[in-house]
Design an enzyme around this catalytic site. Structure first.
Site, PDB file in Angstrom:
ATOM      1  N   LYS A  66       0.847  -1.172   0.000  1.00  0.00           N
ATOM      2  CA  LYS A  66       0.000   0.000   0.000  1.00  0.00           C
ATOM      3  C   LYS A  66       0.899   1.244   0.000  1.00  0.00           C
ATOM      4  O   LYS A  66       2.066   1.137   0.431  1.00  0.00           O
ATOM      5  CB  LYS A  66      -0.963  -0.031   1.193  1.00  0.00           C
ATOM      6  CG  LYS A  66      -0.296  -0.002   2.566  1.00  0.00           C
ATOM      7  CD  LYS A  66      -0.662   1.225   3.269  1.00  0.00           C
ATOM      8  CE  LYS A  66       0.343   1.796   4.124  1.00  0.00           C
ATOM      9  NZ  LYS A  66       0.478   3.058   4.552  1.00  0.00           N
ATOM     10  N   HIS A 114      -5.083   0.223   6.889  1.00  0.00           N
ATOM     11  CA  HIS A 114      -5.009  -0.495   8.166  1.00  0.00           C
ATOM     12  C   HIS A 114      -6.320  -0.403   8.969  1.00  0.00           C
ATOM     13  O   HIS A 114      -6.824  -1.398   9.471  1.00  0.00           O
ATOM     14  CB  HIS A 114      -3.891   0.064   9.058  1.00  0.00           C
ATOM     15  CG  HIS A 114      -2.548   0.128   8.382  1.00  0.00           C
ATOM     16  ND1 HIS A 114      -2.164  -0.755   7.419  1.00  0.00           N
ATOM     17  CD2 HIS A 114      -1.496   0.971   8.553  1.00  0.00           C
ATOM     18  CE1 HIS A 114      -0.933  -0.464   7.026  1.00  0.00           C
ATOM     19  NE2 HIS A 114      -0.510   0.581   7.688  1.00  0.00           N
TER      20      HIS A 114
HETATM   21  C1  BG6 Z   1       2.490   2.404   7.722  1.00  0.00           C
HETATM   22  C2  BG6 Z   1       2.311   3.888   7.593  1.00  0.00           C
HETATM   23  O1  BG6 Z   1       1.721   1.725   6.769  1.00  0.00           O
HETATM   24  O2  BG6 Z   1       2.079   1.996   9.020  1.00  0.00           O
HETATM   25  C3  BG6 Z   1       3.114   4.607   8.651  1.00  0.00           C
HETATM   26  O3  BG6 Z   1       2.738   4.294   6.298  1.00  0.00           O
HETATM   27  C4  BG6 Z   1       2.739   4.102  10.019  1.00  0.00           C
HETATM   28  O4  BG6 Z   1       2.906   6.008   8.583  1.00  0.00           O
HETATM   29  C5  BG6 Z   1       2.835   2.586  10.065  1.00  0.00           C
HETATM   30  O5  BG6 Z   1       3.637   4.666  10.945  1.00  0.00           O
HETATM   31  C6  BG6 Z   1       2.311   2.035  11.358  1.00  0.00           C
HETATM   32  O6  BG6 Z   1       2.622   0.679  11.439  1.00  0.00           O
HETATM   33  P1  BG6 Z   1       2.948   0.001  12.818  1.00  0.00           P
HETATM   34  O7  BG6 Z   1       3.099  -1.450  12.488  1.00  0.00           O
HETATM   35  O8  BG6 Z   1       4.202   0.648  13.328  1.00  0.00           O
HETATM   36  O9  BG6 Z   1       1.776   0.292  13.675  1.00  0.00           O
END
Ligand code: BG6
Length: 504
Positions: free
Chosen positions: A169, A261
């Site tokens: 993504k 997400h």
């Molecule tokens: C990514 C985003 O997909 O997910 C980031 O581009 C974000 O901005 C990250 O910080 C968060 O992922 P996690 O696994 O650290 O919660």
């Protein structure tokens, strides 16, 4: 163990490869989940020798895994790493890849399956995809290119065992660009070959959502508007945007984490019971949720709050789009199905907030008074809240009301907690990328986004973006280290509800 395969990773000198992909591949080799003859070909614009690339990957893996890194084991796998440099728009790059892969096929005396991984900034996707098509790389090993002596009889378009495409993504910037990307993909690969990665779906607790709901008889009967007052999804990050500011400017939180997400988690929480536990049944059920998502009010300012932390524009060096890039979003959504009629879903996400925490909480209705007879004063009762803690301290919590010890009948809220780490101290929790890579290798698409689900989530997100662009929502500011602007508090408090994090 699966047979040998090759990962061809575009963007191999980038951040994702260093932080996530290379450490995950190292761990898979270590657990003997990747065939010892499997290989990685890193592709990038930086001019590096294979040895320089190997060293870069060694340092990155060491940094990511720390005491789980073994120098001896690294020596066993380092030769499996190769590097090809070139510009993504240059035909020669793809000719070089064809040559490398043909040599591999010859050495192995068979057609090695190719897993193309797009880990580049999204603006390169179309260029790479169309070159994979024109160079015939997308078609896998073409036996015609091998000498007769190899005797390979399979390959070519449609032989889906031979090529898969893994794509990170963001899938587009809005509905139109997402649909365009899908058309490009569909023109080259079949849906069964396409693995759209949303790493949240690889997280252990996200996968546990289905097990928890359908593996326990007590929850499913209450999973509806009869018992649930509202649902919250909080994805809070404490770090500011930092080094990714160039990518982030012009993207913003709505596109960066809500479209993917958060809406993926929402669809898993809200889905109807799937027909089965196979990939298509689960993805059908998720898509159905996303297709019924709507904004409860046409006035965008009443259902969304966008904001930027103080200092964001100077961090972004005033680059184009910085003033309009939100680092925080709060939303109120509805799902137009009988199960969720009248149950708001509140979403809150942002950078530079007070804590890093992701959790989903289901807020149950308070006990009802029968014929005006209330056992307890409803104002003194707190709702039961079931929290699914995605990270950190993965687990499940339940807030209950209990009688405080003593002579009176005073109630207090208490928390029952299940914590993965305490219960399974020796269990290896695979990193999300380990899990997703293994599933892609095994051809299991359950944890990957599907084209119709992506279109449905973009439809909603584009509606919000259009509302914001037409000037209907103010860009608020919030202090770094806070939990966002007051406007986000007002969004939920206007409904007589409050933002909730399980350890507040
Ligand atoms: C990514 C985003 O997909 O997910 C980031 O581009 C974000 O901005 C990250 O910080 C968060 O992922 P996690 O696994 O650290 O919660």
């Amino acid at each position: 163990m699966v047979s040998p395969l090759v990962f061809i990773i575009f963007g191999a000198t980038g951040d994702l490869m260093a932080r996530k992909l290379m450490p995950a591949l190292y761990s898979l080799w270590k657990q003997k989940l990747l065939h010892e003859k499997s290989l990685i070909i890193g592709v990038g614009r930086r001019e590096l020798s294979t040895e320089e690339f190997q060293l870069l990957m060694r340092d990155a893996t060491f940094k990511a895994l720390n005491h789980n890194f073994s120098e001896d084991f690294w020596k066993e796998i380092v030769d499996k790493l190769d590097y090809v440099s070139g510009f993504f728009e240059n035909d020669q790059l793809y000719k070089n890849l064809v040559n490398r892969l043909t040599v591999l096929d010859k050495n192995l005396q068979s057609c090695i399956p190719r897993f193309f991984y797009l880990a580049t900034p999204p603006e390169h996707y179309e260029t790479i995809l169309t070159h994979l098509q024109s160079s015939q790389l997308a078609e896998g090993c073409l036996p015609a290119r091998l000498p007769d002596s190899v005797g390979v009889s399979a390959g070519g378009q449609g032989t889906i065992n031979y090529t898969r495409i893994l794509i990170e993504k963001p899938f587009g910037k809005d509905l139109a660009t997402a649909q365009h990307l899908e058309e490009v993909l569909a023109n080259i690969f079949t849906e069964k070959q396409i693995y759209r990665i949303d790493h949240y779906l690889g997280k252990e607790t996200v996968q546990n959502l289905l097990a928890f709901r359908f593996g326990n008889g007590i929850f499913e009967p209450t999973w509806n508007n009869k018992f649930i007052d509202h649902i919250q999804i909080n994805l809070a990050e404490s770090d500011p945007v930092g080094a990714r500011i160039k990518f982030y400017t012009g993207v913003g939180a709505l596109r960066d984490v809500v479209q993917n997400h958060i809406l993926e988690m929402l669809s898993l929480i809200a889905l109807e019971e799937p027909r089965g536990f196979d990939a298509e049944s689960i993805r059908d059920a998720k898509t159905q949720v996303l297709e019924h998502l709507l904004l409860p009010d046409t006035n965008i300012a009443k259902v969304s709050v966008r904001a930027q932390y103080a200092g964001f524009t100077s961090e972004a060096a005033q680059s184009t789009g910085a003033a309009n890039t939100e680092s925080f979003v709060a939303l109120k959504l509805h799902i137009d199905t009988p199960r969720w009629q009248g149950v708001p879903f509140y979403i809150r996400t942002g950078k530079a907030l007070a804590r890093k925490v992701t959790e989903i909480s289901l807020h149950f209705k308070k006990p009802v008074c029968q014929d005006d007879v209330c056992f307890f004063n409803p104002d003194e009762l707190q709702r039961n809240v079931l929290t699914i803690r995605i990270q950190p301290d993965e687990g499940i919590h339940l807030r209950l009301m209990v009688k405080r010890p003593g002579f009176g009948m005073d109630l207090s809220p208490v928390h029952m907690r299940f914590c993965y780490q305490d219960t399974f101290p020796d269990g290896h929790t695979p990193d999300a990328y380990e899990r997703l890579l293994i599933d892609a290798i095994n051809g299991d698409q359950t944890l990957f986004a599907r084209t119709d689900g992506i279109a449905a989530s973009w439809r909603l997100v584009t509606q919000i973006l259009n509302g914001w662009e037409s000037g209907d929502a103010h860009m608020f500011t919030y202090h770094q280290g806070s939990m966002g602007p007051d406007a986000a508090v007002q969004l939920i408090e206007a409904d007589n509800r409050h933002w909730y994090l399980s350890e507040d």
